[in-house]
Design an enzyme around this catalytic site. Structure first.
Site, PDB file in Angstrom:
ATOM      1  N   GLY A 178       0.950  -1.068   0.013  1.00 17.23           N
ATOM      2  CA  GLY A 178      -0.083   0.055  -0.058  1.00 17.23           C
ATOM      3  C   GLY A 178       0.731   1.199   0.058  1.00 17.23           C
ATOM      4  O   GLY A 178       0.528   2.186  -0.433  1.00 17.23           O
ATOM      5  N   ASN A 207      -5.405  -7.255  -1.484  1.00 16.56           N
ATOM      6  CA  ASN A 207      -4.270  -6.220  -1.837  1.00 16.56           C
ATOM      7  C   ASN A 207      -4.834  -4.884  -2.468  1.00 16.56           C
ATOM      8  O   ASN A 207      -4.666  -3.996  -2.323  1.00 16.56           O
ATOM      9  CB  ASN A 207      -3.064  -6.612  -2.273  1.00 16.56           C
ATOM     10  CG  ASN A 207      -2.215  -7.586  -1.379  1.00 16.56           C
ATOM     11  OD1 ASN A 207      -1.518  -8.545  -1.838  1.00 16.56           O
ATOM     12  ND2 ASN A 207      -2.569  -7.594  -0.036  1.00 16.56           N
ATOM     13  N   ASP A 267       5.795  -3.494   6.553  1.00 17.69           N
ATOM     14  CA  ASP A 267       4.702  -3.854   7.429  1.00 17.69           C
ATOM     15  C   ASP A 267       4.930  -4.386   8.486  1.00 17.69           C
ATOM     16  O   ASP A 267       4.326  -4.745   9.269  1.00 17.69           O
ATOM     17  CB  ASP A 267       3.355  -4.235   6.740  1.00 17.69           C
ATOM     18  CG  ASP A 267       3.707  -5.569   6.557  1.00 17.69           C
ATOM     19  OD1 ASP A 267       4.766  -6.225   6.550  1.00 17.69           O
ATOM     20  OD2 ASP A 267       2.741  -6.339   6.109  1.00 17.69           O
ATOM     21  N   CYS A 327       0.693  -5.041   9.616  1.00 19.28           N
ATOM     22  CA  CYS A 327      -0.554  -4.828   9.262  1.00 19.28           C
ATOM     23  C   CYS A 327      -1.030  -5.908   8.468  1.00 19.28           C
ATOM     24  O   CYS A 327      -2.133  -5.948   7.744  1.00 19.28           O
ATOM     25  CB  CYS A 327      -0.452  -3.741   8.506  1.00 19.28           C
ATOM     26  SG  CYS A 327       0.023  -3.757   6.600  1.00 19.28           S
ATOM     27  N   CYS A 386      22.503   9.071  23.105  1.00 14.73           N
ATOM     28  CA  CYS A 386      21.796   8.109  22.845  1.00 14.73           C
ATOM     29  C   CYS A 386      23.151   7.143  22.188  1.00 14.73           C
ATOM     30  O   CYS A 386      23.796   7.799  21.215  1.00 14.73           O
ATOM     31  CB  CYS A 386      21.084   8.269  21.197  1.00 14.73           C
ATOM     32  SG  CYS A 386      20.731   6.884  20.119  1.00 14.73           S
ATOM     33  N   CYS A 475      19.906 -16.503  15.015  1.00 14.25           N
ATOM     34  CA  CYS A 475      18.644 -16.931  15.112  1.00 14.25           C
ATOM     35  C   CYS A 475      18.352 -17.664  13.634  1.00 14.25           C
ATOM     36  O   CYS A 475      19.208 -17.539  12.798  1.00 14.25           O
ATOM     37  CB  CYS A 475      17.492 -16.124  15.594  1.00 14.25           C
ATOM     38  SG  CYS A 475      17.218 -14.996  14.147  1.00 14.25           S
TER      39      CYS A 475
HETATM   40 ZN   LIG Z   1      19.602   8.268  18.441  1.00 14.97          ZN
END
Ligand SMILES: [Zn+2]
Lengths: 520, 83
Positions: A178, A207, A267, A327, A386, A475
């Site tokens: 989309g 879709n 999504d 979604c 950060c 994983c």
């Molecule tokens: Zn940052």
């Protein structure tokens, strides 16, 4: 079947050759020599072919279309030599179980013939010299392109220089749904030189209400290559590439090489984080959007400009985000994804035109509510503490440095990824596999490996914090473990790494390292 | 020291008429199809603008700046007009 022939085309024989009891449709296209062109009478056409190459190109294009439309069979014959009005120059038949595929495959075949088959024609007009069609400058591709972009390049903010910047650009669109469909349509119209679409999904009937590049006949077909077909037809002056695969940690990096801007039209949160980190690490602007029912969010992430996802306080549990943020099957207002996709194209084009921060959603997040018609700007400043921004902000390379020295031993940024080969250079380390009970049951190789449940973030956090050796996460797909490693890095832990490519690529080495570890 | 390659060049349509032949075999220092075309524009009177040409080496389309090897068969492809 493809052939080039000097002899008249025997349509009845070609048609009979395609007949099968299981076929429900045959669409035939015949290209005829006509007695006029551009308002002038034409008395004859002389077709010339580069025969050897025409055969190989013709074989290739028939094979490609038959692969694109499973179950369709194509016969294509091109005539050469001296032809007069009424003669058949090209014959194309597409046989299929259903009419939709037959129509579409036949249409594609003639377009491909005209685009790439090395065949030329010389047109004879009474009373003047014959001309080679398309070979003169005034009908050349360059002039067509300037007409195509005329209305856009007339903008003061674009101009010839801006148009040139767009033509030089290489854009990656991840997710052709989309958001990706409208975004890619307008990037195509704007004339980005190279557009690459990545999506491993197939078109579904549910879709169609919002994924505007697809038609009912596309259901079941791979999204990326079907979208690429539609886009090439919209603008023949650009290169559109399709990759019918999902973006993963193992195919991501080569796809980012040389990109001017990346659009995240996916999504799910796992891919979103993967792209976010990789683009910021590589210094490639990322235009990211997401939609929930009537509302959408759009961000432009650029290294050194505005805050990243971790700056705004991303929750620690990615899998929880995935459950909320995916979604698949969720209700969605079609024009909401359309609007957000167009905003993504808008931001991407402005990035390519070199617009400054005032004109871009780099320092704020746009929240768009289609139900109440409201657009809210939320400031998104970079947080000085950060860990992710601190790390990528100081590197100017692709984020991929030497693994060599022991991690976190100096203030040099430590790369997140290790390839199976680089793992040896880490020295003694712990390999931790994120796996569920089903993963374990499905694979006997997990017996002698350290395993943590992927959603047990607390255990993993503690494990990395208290480990005296570097911890390498992996994983089955390599996506979840990479997200988790990034989360832990963002929380300030430098001692954690993500194994490139996930488990399948590293299985052999994984075993040998485990045995060595056991011997120690 | 410059590298010299033996190349066979095929001409089609308008380029065949301008060159006055279908094929030439030559030794060249040009290292790409685009460079070879530029060389032949002066030696063989080719007048089709490079901006509208594509190139084939050994019967496959290639980018204008792809490398040429000794013994390659090069074709300059004017805009095609099949169908
Ligand atoms: Zn940052």
């Amino acid at each position: 079947m493809f052939a080039v022939t000097e002899n008249p085309i025997d349509a009845a024989a070609l048609r009979a050759g395609l007949q099968r009891p299981e076929a429900g449709a045959l669409v035939v296209f015949e290209g005829w020599v006509r007695n006029h062109h551009r308002g002038r009478p034409v008395t004859r056409l002389d077709y010339e072919a580069f025969v050897e190459m025409a055969q190989s190109e013709g074989d290739a294009l028939v094979a490609e279309i038959e692969e694109e439309f499973p179950g369709v069979r194509i016969t294509c014959v091109h005539r050469t030599g001296d032809l007069v009005p009424g003669d058949v120059a090209v014959w194309i038949g597409a046989r299929s179980a259903h009419r939709d595929d037959a129509f579409r495959a036949a249409r594609l075949a003639i377009e491909e013939v005209k685009r790439r088959l090395p065949v030329w024609k010389k047109e004879y007009h009474p009373g003047s010299d014959p001309v080679w069609v398309n070979c003169t400058e005034d009908t050349g591709v360059t002039n067509d392109a300037s007409a195509y972009y005329a209305r856009q390049s007339a903008l003061a903010e674009v101009g010839a220089q801006g148009q040139h910047r767009l033509a030089q650009a290489s854009v990656l669109v991840v997710g052709v749904g989309g958001l990706g469909c409208p975004a890619a349509m307008y990037l195509t119209g704007a004339g980005v030189g190279r557009l690459t679409l990545v999506d491993g999904g197939k078109v579904e009937f549910s879709n169609l209400h919002r994924q505007v590049l697809f038609e009912a006949g596309d259901v079941g077909a791979p999204k990326a290559s079907r979208a690429a077909l539609a886009l090439r037809a919209r603008n023949p002056h650009i290169v559109v590439e399709a990759i019918n695969a999902d973006l993963t940690a193992s195919n991501l990096r080569p796809l980012l090489v040389g990109r001017s801007v990346v659009l995240d039209c996916t999504d799910n949160f796992t891919t979103r984080l993967l792209l976010h980190d990789a683009c910021l690490e590589a210094g490639i602007p990322l235009v990211q959007a997401a939609v929930h029912q009537w509302e959408g969010v759009i961000n432009v992430f650029e290294r050194g400009a505005g805050g990243c996802l971790y700056c705004v306080g991303l929750p620690r549990d990615v899998s929880a985000l995935d459950r909320v943020g995916s979604c698949a099957g969720a209700p969605v207002f079609g024009p909401a994804v359309g609007t957000l996709g167009l905003l993504q194209a808008t931001e991407a084009i402005k990035v390519l035109l070199g617009r400054g921060a005032d004109d871009l959603a780099t320092h704020h997040t746009l929240l768009v509510d289609l139900l109440s018609i409201g657009i809210t700007r939320v400031a998104r400043p970079a947080r000085p503490d950060c860990p992710f921004c601190t790390r990528v902000g100081t590197t100017s390379d692709s984020g991929r440095a030497e693994v060599g020295a022991s991690p976190a031993s100096d203030d040099k940024p430590t790369p997140l990824w290790v390839s199976p080969d680089e793992r040896d250079q880490l020295g003694t380390h712990r390999l931790v596999v994120l796996a569920t009970a089903e993963d374990r049951a499905a694979r006997d190789w997990l017996i002698d490996v350290e395993i943590v449940h992927p959603e047990d973030t607390q255990k993993l956090d503690l494990l990395v914090r208290t480990s005296d050796r570097p911890v390498v996460l992996t994983c089955p797909q390599g996506v979840r473990s990479a997200s988790m490693a990034r989360m832990l890095r963002a929380a300030g832990l430098a001692n954690v790494f993500a194994l490139e490519g996930g488990l399948p690529s590293s299985l052999g080495q994984l075993r040998s390292t485990q045995r060595e570890a056991a011997r120690e | 020291m410059t590298d010299t390659r033996r190349i066979t060049v095929k001409f089609f349509a308008l380029l065949r008429e301008q060159a006055g032949c279908r094929e030439v075999s030559l030794a060249t220092t040009a290292s790409t199809p685009a460079a070879l075309y530029a060389e032949l524009m002066s030696t063989h009177g080719l007048r089709v603008s490079q901006s509208i040409l594509t190139y084939a080496v050994n019967e496959r389309y290639v980018p204008a700046d792809s490398p040429l090897a000794d013994g390659d068969r090069v074709a300059f492809i004017p805009p095609v007009a099949g169908g």
